[in-house]
Design an enzyme around this catalytic site. Sequence first.
Site, mmCIF file in Angstrom:
data_model
loop_
_atom_site.group_PDB
_atom_site.id
_atom_site.type_symbol
_atom_site.label_atom_id
_atom_site.label_comp_id
_atom_site.label_asym_id
_atom_site.label_seq_id
_atom_site.Cartn_x
_atom_site.Cartn_y
_atom_site.Cartn_z
ATOM 1 N N ASP A 1 0.831 -1.073 -0.371
ATOM 2 C CA ASP A 1 0.103 0.029 -0.136
ATOM 3 C C ASP A 1 1.025 1.171 0.034
ATOM 4 O O ASP A 1 1.838 1.110 0.529
ATOM 5 C CB ASP A 1 -0.794 -0.067 1.312
ATOM 6 C CG ASP A 1 -2.249 -0.154 0.779
ATOM 7 O OD1 ASP A 1 -2.849 0.512 0.253
ATOM 8 O OD2 ASP A 1 -2.987 -1.233 1.336
ATOM 9 N N ASP B 1 -3.350 4.525 -2.124
ATOM 10 C CA ASP B 1 -4.637 4.669 -1.523
ATOM 11 C C ASP B 1 -4.822 6.209 -1.390
ATOM 12 O O ASP B 1 -4.234 7.309 -1.373
ATOM 13 C CB ASP B 1 -4.013 4.531 0.256
ATOM 14 C CG ASP B 1 -5.195 4.886 1.042
ATOM 15 O OD1 ASP B 1 -6.133 4.158 1.439
ATOM 16 O OD2 ASP B 1 -5.203 5.891 1.774
ATOM 17 N N GLU C 1 -6.609 3.640 -6.024
ATOM 18 C CA GLU C 1 -7.920 3.803 -5.357
ATOM 19 C C GLU C 1 -8.440 5.130 -5.837
ATOM 20 O O GLU C 1 -7.716 6.107 -5.203
ATOM 21 C CB GLU C 1 -7.895 3.376 -3.878
ATOM 22 C CG GLU C 1 -9.284 3.816 -3.222
ATOM 23 C CD GLU C 1 -9.289 4.130 -1.674
ATOM 24 O OE1 GLU C 1 -10.012 3.456 -0.988
ATOM 25 O OE2 GLU C 1 -8.083 4.531 -1.244
ATOM 26 N N HIS D 1 -10.885 -4.507 2.189
ATOM 27 C CA HIS D 1 -10.700 -4.168 3.691
ATOM 28 C C HIS D 1 -11.582 -2.907 3.986
ATOM 29 O O HIS D 1 -11.878 -2.724 5.392
ATOM 30 C CB HIS D 1 -9.159 -3.845 4.304
ATOM 31 C CG HIS D 1 -8.817 -2.406 3.375
ATOM 32 N ND1 HIS D 1 -8.581 -2.286 1.960
ATOM 33 C CD2 HIS D 1 -8.512 -1.180 3.915
ATOM 34 C CE1 HIS D 1 -8.230 -1.127 1.727
ATOM 35 N NE2 HIS D 1 -8.103 -0.319 2.745
ATOM 36 N N ASP D 2 -12.279 -2.301 3.171
ATOM 37 C CA ASP D 2 -13.404 -1.154 3.442
ATOM 38 C C ASP D 2 -14.799 -1.567 3.127
ATOM 39 O O ASP D 2 -15.376 -0.878 3.301
ATOM 40 C CB ASP D 2 -12.800 -0.035 2.351
ATOM 41 C CG ASP D 2 -11.706 0.874 3.001
ATOM 42 O OD1 ASP D 2 -11.489 0.629 4.227
ATOM 43 O OD2 ASP D 2 -10.984 1.550 2.149
#
Length: 564
Positions: free
Chosen positions: A104, A203, A260, A333-334
């Site tokens: 990430d 991210d 993202e 993960h979200d």
Amino acid sequence: MVSVENKDKKWWEKEVIYQIYPKSFKDSNNDGIGDIQGIQEKLPYLKELGITTIWICPIFTSPMVDNGYDISDFEGINPEFGTMADFDHLLKKANQVGIKVILDLVINHTSDEHPWFQAALKDKESPYRAYYIFKEGKTEPNNWRSIFGGSVWEKLPNEDMYYFHAFDKKQPDLNWENKALRQELYGMINRWLEKGIAGFRIDSITFIKKDQDFASLPADGVDGLASCKSKTRNRPGIEIFLNELKKETFEKYNCVTVGEAPGVPYEEYGDFIGDDGYFSMIFDFNYSDIDVESGSDWFKRTNWTTKEFKEKLKRSQEVLQKNGWGANFIENHDQPRAVSKFIKPDYQTDEAAKAIGMLYFFLRGTPFIYQAQELGMQNAERKTIDQFNDISSIDNYYRSIQEGFTPEEAMTFVNQRSRDNTRTPFPWDDSQYGGFSKTTPWLEMTEENPSRNAQQNQVLNHYKQMIELRQFGVVSEVLTNGTITFLENVPDNVIAYKRTLNEVEVYCYTNLSETQEMISLEGENIQILLNSHDDLPSEANELALHPYQSILVKKINEVSDNGN
């Protein structure tokens, strides 16, 4: 370092990427927290599954307010995960078994414990104050609401000065308008790529450019605040930063970059993933967030239909195909667990878990699997807000009540959408704590003695078959490189698409509903490649799909079968 000369420039199109939430994957030292050595221990599992790349969520030094997305040292390893030597060893072992590693990249903000921010706080004349966004005043500079709730502004204790945070107050945003800051970030990125990682998932990258007027907006909630998204996400001028980022880092290496990138309109996808785009691929959230009006306002639920979901998925795939390459996912993960989100409660079975997997896995693009998705995991139901770790869940609970909902309704919203749903520790077996750890885990398990686990799991076996088909099966080329066309002559509750390469045609049909649906094959000969269920009733030229059943079929070309 991945060599440009020795590898296909678009090698990532052939990958199957597995997302690891390190805190919840495998605890090797029994402190209740997953770690780097735990990931290394499970490389054989990932290899057997068929994974070719792992994406590891943040393992960097962090106070863990947002579970690692609040970084205090971009080039340090958080002690609860291990050491840099542990990471180097994992990277070596993963490469030895043919698994690449991506990390990430969190460069919109840091932790408030980062040395840069600490220096900025201590001295108003410090050059590091220009690394962040500070505004002078006796009150908040505007009425913007942060993604995690409350004002985006936090006052300094001893000054009439505020700093900006689009997310939590302990995650101050970096000031990308500052060239020195950008150069610091580029140097850090290049050092990680030199180490030998295969790339990054990037991210919240569309937040790096803010409207410099910092003007207030009409309030959109009872708190008198307005979402900051329209002024801080994918704003004009971001293209300058993103082109510079690519030029100074990514394009020097044959790495993969996965953005993202929420808030990017479809007409701009070419800028992001075209031949000269900023990234290799991006995630599209337009279909994944169909259950809520806003990804950050969980109490604004929708009564979506399969037809609506199909239209969003179709539009997404058409735009991605026109402009470049997509990163296909149904969990991360979200997000909550896909079985709980997309499938009605009475039908949340292993067969339905297989079907929802097939629906997305054979789309055009690189498939992403989130850890334990391959087990058919479902949401964990919590009874009180105190059981949640996720800061977004806690914010949504209290905001729901503030907006007029009862505590019981607020708990329902949070249980449906909580990010903790996919952050529960991985259930490796049916022992206490599921073989994740021998001690109480950092976050409550979905089940303390998991009946759904990685032992004797038919959903897991099905995922192995899906991966084998895409990577090495008789239709591998068409599933990887083929075009995609959505079929119109199917019932509203059926999502169907065709993958085509040369004269090979492969069809995927999924009944995303509680009712049996009939599909017509128009007299064509077919070979069933994969079926989520044990049977497939047929009548003449029609097939009856059970509720939440998916099939993958190949059209048989009679001419080629005769050898002509």
